[in-house]
Design a protein around this motif. Structure first.
Motif, PDB file in Angstrom:
ATOM      1  N   LYS A  39       7.312  16.487  -9.489  1.00 13.41           N
ATOM      2  CA  LYS A  39       6.726  15.898 -10.688  1.00 13.41           C
ATOM      3  C   LYS A  39       6.000  14.605 -10.306  1.00 13.41           C
ATOM      4  O   LYS A  39       6.584  13.734  -9.653  1.00 13.41           O
ATOM      5  N   THR A  40       4.738  14.499 -10.709  1.00 20.26           N
ATOM      6  CA  THR A  40       3.935  13.322 -10.341  1.00 20.26           C
ATOM      7  C   THR A  40       3.227  12.706 -11.544  1.00 20.26           C
ATOM      8  O   THR A  40       2.171  12.118 -11.401  1.00 20.26           O
ATOM      9  N   LYS A  41       3.812  12.840 -12.710  1.00 18.67           N
ATOM     10  CA  LYS A  41       3.153  12.312 -13.906  1.00 18.67           C
ATOM     11  C   LYS A  41       3.008  10.785 -13.842  1.00 18.67           C
ATOM     12  O   LYS A  41       1.994  10.228 -14.234  1.00 18.67           O
ATOM     13  N   ILE A  42       4.054  10.100 -13.349  1.00 17.34           N
ATOM     14  CA  ILE A  42       4.036   8.633 -13.256  1.00 17.34           C
ATOM     15  C   ILE A  42       4.336   8.232 -11.813  1.00 17.34           C
ATOM     16  O   ILE A  42       5.351   8.643 -11.245  1.00 17.34           O
ATOM     17  N   VAL A  43       3.452   7.430 -11.240  1.00 10.72           N
ATOM     18  CA  VAL A  43       3.599   6.989  -9.848  1.00 10.72           C
ATOM     19  C   VAL A  43       3.740   5.474  -9.807  1.00 10.72           C
ATOM     20  O   VAL A  43       2.932   4.752 -10.383  1.00 10.72           O
ATOM     21  N   GLY A  44       4.769   5.009  -9.126  1.00  7.63           N
ATOM     22  CA  GLY A  44       4.979   3.576  -8.929  1.00  7.63           C
ATOM     23  C   GLY A  44       4.535   3.192  -7.535  1.00  7.63           C
ATOM     24  O   GLY A  44       4.953   3.823  -6.562  1.00  7.63           O
ATOM     25  N   GLY A  45       3.689   2.187  -7.434  1.00  7.50           N
ATOM     26  CA  GLY A  45       3.221   1.726  -6.131  1.00  7.50           C
ATOM     27  C   GLY A  45       3.533   0.257  -5.944  1.00  7.50           C
ATOM     28  O   GLY A  45       4.438  -0.284  -6.587  1.00  7.50           O
ATOM     29  N   TYR A  46       2.780  -0.386  -5.091  1.00  9.82           N
ATOM     30  CA  TYR A  46       2.924  -1.828  -4.859  1.00  9.82           C
ATOM     31  C   TYR A  46       1.554  -2.353  -4.496  1.00  9.82           C
ATOM     32  O   TYR A  46       0.684  -1.602  -4.044  1.00  9.82           O
ATOM     33  N   TYR A  47       1.331  -3.645  -4.716  1.00  5.02           N
ATOM     34  CA  TYR A  47       0.076  -4.255  -4.307  1.00  5.02           C
ATOM     35  C   TYR A  47       0.314  -4.818  -2.907  1.00  5.02           C
ATOM     36  O   TYR A  47       1.157  -5.689  -2.725  1.00  5.02           O
ATOM     37  N   PRO A  48      -0.389  -4.294  -1.880  1.00  8.37           N
ATOM     38  CA  PRO A  48      -0.069  -4.664  -0.496  1.00  8.37           C
ATOM     39  C   PRO A  48      -0.323  -6.139  -0.191  1.00  8.37           C
ATOM     40  O   PRO A  48      -1.308  -6.725  -0.649  1.00  8.37           O
ATOM     41  N   CYS A  49       0.601  -6.725   0.571  1.00  7.99           N
ATOM     42  CA  CYS A  49       0.446  -8.100   1.043  1.00  7.99           C
ATOM     43  C   CYS A  49       1.168  -8.222   2.380  1.00  7.99           C
ATOM     44  O   CYS A  49       1.898  -7.316   2.785  1.00  7.99           O
TER      45      CYS A  49
END
Length: 181
Positions: A39-49
């Motif tokens: 299931k890929t309806k909602i994906v959580g990522g991060y802002y790279p630093c």
């Protein structure tokens, strides 16, 4: 080697070896998720630093495919929650110097893209030491199953990552060399 020394060593190694042209193959990840009917309806990522591998291309790809993308906002007591975000939405810099969305629309990701300092073949992850992701994974998995994907450069792989009872394993790791599953 203890976790703090290991963190310093890997942070230095990542800074020294960072190259913007080292990228992951976003399409391989999308294909893997699709082939495995995740299931890929909602994906959580991060802002790279701090020389992290960039996941923004992957988030943009999900967004173009009508998926909801999100980034974390740090809360009190080393807690994070994920809030809807896409590349056209405004961002702010928090008190730790980390970029966060301005959105107040909280979401619960199906797929979680996780930054890390080091990993091993057993899907253990060495994070930054705040326990943000481990706590979040524990909290969200009470509500729903989340598929955890570690993003790293291949040189961040260790023979063995030291772990404790609080550390949460990843389900998949992707580097510039490919997928580890």
């Amino acid at each position: 080697m203890n976790k703090s020394k290991l963190r310093r060593k890997i942070t230095s190694l990542r800074k020294k070896n960072f190259q913007e042209n080292l990228k992951i193959n976003s399409l391989k990840l999308i294909k893997f998720l699709s082939d495995n009917k995740l299931k890929t309806k909602i994906v959580g990522g991060y802002y790279p630093c701090n020389h992290e591998i960039d996941d923004l291309e992957v988030l943009n790809l999900f967004s173009k495919n009508k998926k909801i993308t999100s980034l974390p906002i740090i809360k009190k007591n080393n807690q994070i929650d994920f809030y809807e975000w896409s590349k056209d939405n405004p961002l702010k810099i928090n008190k730790y110097g980390i970029i966060e969305p301005l959105s107040q629309k909280k979401v619960y990701p199906d797929i979680l893209l996780v930054p890390l300092l080091a990993f091993d073949k057993h899907f253990n992850r060495l994070g930054y030491g705040g326990g943000f992701y481990d706590r979040y994974i524990e909290k969200i998995e009470i509500k729903k199953k989340v598929f955890k994907v570690g993003f790293a450069f291949s040189f961040q792989e260790l023979k063995e990552v030291p772990v404790n009872n609080y550390d949460k394993k990843l389900d998949l790791i992707i580097t510039e060399r490919g997928l580890i599953f």
